[in-house]
Design a protein around this motif. Structure first.
Motif, PDB file in Angstrom:
ATOM      1  N   MET A 129       0.834  -1.205   0.000  1.00 13.99           N
ATOM      2  CA  MET A 129       0.000   0.000   0.000  1.00 13.99           C
ATOM      3  C   MET A 129       0.867   1.253   0.000  1.00 13.99           C
ATOM      4  N   LEU A 130       1.907   1.228   0.830  1.00 16.97           N
ATOM      5  CA  LEU A 130       2.811   2.380   0.916  1.00 16.97           C
ATOM      6  C   LEU A 130       3.325   2.764  -0.468  1.00 16.97           C
ATOM      7  N   ARG A 132       2.029   2.492  -3.317  1.00 17.16           N
ATOM      8  CA  ARG A 132       1.040   3.119  -4.196  1.00 17.16           C
ATOM      9  C   ARG A 132       0.920   4.613  -3.964  1.00 17.16           C
ATOM     10  N   TYR A 133       1.298   5.081  -2.793  1.00 15.02           N
ATOM     11  CA  TYR A 133       0.995   6.466  -2.443  1.00 15.02           C
ATOM     12  C   TYR A 133       2.211   7.378  -2.468  1.00 15.02           C
ATOM     13  N   ILE A 134       3.278   6.957  -3.101  1.00 14.02           N
ATOM     14  CA  ILE A 134       4.437   7.834  -3.240  1.00 14.02           C
ATOM     15  C   ILE A 134       4.719   8.025  -4.725  1.00 14.02           C
ATOM     16  N   GLU A 135       4.729   9.291  -5.156  1.00 11.98           N
ATOM     17  CA  GLU A 135       4.865   9.588  -6.586  1.00 11.98           C
ATOM     18  C   GLU A 135       6.276   9.314  -7.100  1.00 11.98           C
ATOM     19  N   ARG A 139      11.968   8.110  -4.092  1.00  7.49           N
ATOM     20  CA  ARG A 139      11.437   8.160  -2.722  1.00  7.49           C
ATOM     21  C   ARG A 139      10.700   6.862  -2.404  1.00  7.49           C
ATOM     22  N   LEU A 143      11.764   4.517   0.743  1.00  7.41           N
ATOM     23  CA  LEU A 143      10.865   4.323   1.885  1.00  7.41           C
ATOM     24  C   LEU A 143      10.351   2.890   1.952  1.00  7.41           C
TER      25      LEU A 143
ATOM     26  N   VAL B 152       7.943   8.107   7.544  1.00  4.36           N
ATOM     27  CA  VAL B 152       7.679   7.444   6.266  1.00  4.36           C
ATOM     28  C   VAL B 152       6.315   7.876   5.727  1.00  4.36           C
ATOM     29  N   ASN B 155       5.641  11.264   4.015  1.00  7.44           N
ATOM     30  CA  ASN B 155       6.107  11.424   2.647  1.00  7.44           C
ATOM     31  C   ASN B 155       5.107  10.931   1.602  1.00  7.44           C
ATOM     32  N   THR B 156       3.952  10.421   2.026  1.00 10.11           N
ATOM     33  CA  THR B 156       3.028   9.814   1.073  1.00 10.11           C
ATOM     34  C   THR B 156       1.828  10.721   0.843  1.00 10.11           C
ATOM     35  N   ARG B 157       1.056  10.362  -0.190  1.00 12.15           N
ATOM     36  CA  ARG B 157      -0.155  11.123  -0.483  1.00 12.15           C
ATOM     37  C   ARG B 157      -1.212  10.897   0.592  1.00 12.15           C
ATOM     38  N   LEU B 162      -1.963   6.262   6.442  1.00 11.32           N
ATOM     39  CA  LEU B 162      -1.098   5.110   6.233  1.00 11.32           C
ATOM     40  C   LEU B 162      -0.373   4.693   7.516  1.00 11.32           C
TER      41      LEU B 162
END
Lengths: 235, 221
Positions: A129-130, A132-135, A139, A143, B152, B155-157, B162
């Motif tokens: 899941m993590l 999926r949410y970082i462009e 990065r 992460l 961590v 840094n995410t959307r 999360l």
């Protein structure tokens, strides 16, 4: 191309061992005297579980390699291993209860191994899941590697915690371990099945990796085209 | 490294003293969970009283994610995280400072929530020393993993959404050990030495691992 030859080797080994494993499971291995036919799910369940664990160990290894080299190929490998590992863990969690209901009389019990598998599944679902949410790909890779490493470090701690916690509380059902006094024919079937599912794991891992390599290649091409376009507009 | 840690710790304490955001949010949330438990399950029976330590730590695990999430959301808000990443100091020190602040906030929240917990669940504290050790080691355990994953998740959307998904599965050993040691302090369980050892091992393992990997988390894109 060596990757291609290797894939053909894996696929042919998968075909041979899986056919042999299925034949042995349904034709050769004796029907267990107490549990009956349902015991045969054991030959699928155990190899899946071992390979799922192999997958998570690979996530740990490739995450570590990624952080030390910053080579995106290791990130792609970690991702592929995690996805196939989660798939196998899901199948373990499905095949387990199908066996447990007729044998133990219940679908689920908070036994050490079951609980550990479930917690592992949750940790690596979080890992996927993590991602999926970082462009930004860099990065995301960094992460995810951090989570891939800390998640695996947690495994022995979870195991000891749950085991001790269970021994203090009454054991609900199980009598005797699965491995205790396995019939030679059953053991042979199990080992062939382990080989088959290991090749299945490697084949799926390789396919997933191919997709990921292709995806990142197109991403790079698109970024290059966009950059060139922006350059053209400016001049 | 320790100097950096102290500076970050002092900064976070000053912010918390002025806003009181993390502790008040975690405190109100943990009280709410205890109240919800009371509606969902009839807690004033002898059997339920034996499980009180479990209720307390579940409330606390969820409330703790609020305080932990704020830890790095704060840094993201005004680009302070970038300044931290660019500062020529050891990343491990920044982590230790953040972690110490979070552990202290969690511990304070627990101490404030404790009287309410005692009243709501009608429990009696048999071993105060063990209870303090259980709270302190448990807070450090949650802060050790939570601080890393808060950075961590920031840094995410998805930001805060999360954090519990990443943090709760990893904190399973800490949660079990905290419940068992608190249960021992309330006189509802025996043989706590294994659990105290596990908590200490968990704290040491995750503090060490986080100090080592934190530089990768902190670097700015």
């Amino acid at each position: 191309m060596s990757r291609c030859k290797f894939a053909i080797f894996i696929d042919s080994m998968l075909f041979i061992t899986m056919a042999a494993a299925m034949a042995m499971i349904f034709l050769y291995a004796p029907i267990e005297s107490e549990m009956g036919i349902v015991q045969k799910i054991f030959y699928v369940h155990v190899p899946l579980a071992w390979n799922a664990f192999l997958g998570f160990a690979m996530v740990f290894y490739y995450s570590f390699r990624y952080l030390s080299t910053r080579n995106p190929r290791y990130d792609r490998r970690a991702l592929s291993a995690a996805e196939v590992g989660v798939l196998f863990t899901t199948l373990v969690l499905i095949t387990g209860p199908i066996w447990a209901k007729p044998v133990w009389g219940i679908w689920w019990t908070w036994d050490a191994r079951l609980t550990l598998t479930l917690v592992l599944w949750l940790i690596y679902i979080g890992y996927l899941m993590l991602r999926r949410y970082i462009e930004s790909p860099e990065r995301r890779a960094v992460l995810a590697a951090v989570v891939g490493i800390t998640g695996f470090i947690d495994v022995p701690l979870v195991y000891f915690a749950i085991r001790w916690w269970r021994t203090q509380h009454p054991q609900p059902v199980i009598a005797g371990g699965e491995g205790s006094g396995l019939d030679p024919a059953m053991a042979a079937t199990l080992w062939v099945s382990v080989a088959a599912f290991t090749f299945l794991f490697l084949a799926l891992f390789g396919r997933r990796l191919d997709v990921e390599v292709e995806r990142s290649r197109r991403e790079t091409e698109r970024d290059a085209a966009e950059a060139a376009h922006a350059q053209g507009v400016r001049t | 490294m320790l100097q950096t840690a102290r500076a970050v710790l002092e900064k976070d304490f000053r912010i918390e003293l002025r806003t009181r955001d993390a502790i008040s949010a975690a405190l109100v949330f943990s009280i709410l969970v205890l109240v919800v438990f009371n509606f969902a399950l009839d807690v004033n029976t002898p059997e339920m009283r034996r499980l009180a330590a479990g209720f307390f730590w579940v409330a606390f695990a969820f409330a703790g994610t609020l305080a932990l999430d704020r830890s790095f959301a704060l840094e993201k808000e005004s680009g302070a995280g970038r300044a931290l990443a660019l500062a020529p100091v050891d990343a491990g020190g920044i982590y230790l400072g953040k972690c110490a602040a979070n552990a202290a906030f969690l511990f304070i929240t627990q101490l404030v929530a404790l009287p309410l917990f005692v009243i709501f669940f009608d429990v009696s504290i048999q071993r105060a020393g063990a209870l303090a050790a259980s709270f302190a080691l448990g807070s450090i355990a949650f802060a050790a993993v939570g601080t890393l994953f808060s950075a961590v998740a920031a840094n995410t959307r998805m930001r805060g959404l999360l954090l519990p998904i990443l943090f709760l599965p990893l904190s399973v050993p800490a949660l079990i050990a905290s419940v068992e040691t608190t249960s021992f302090a309330l006189g509802n369980a025996e043989g706590p030495s294994f659990w105290f050892t596990l908590l200490v091992v968990y704290d040491v393992v995750f503090l060490t691992a986080s100090v080592l990997v934190f530089e990768y988390v902190l670097e700015e894109s």
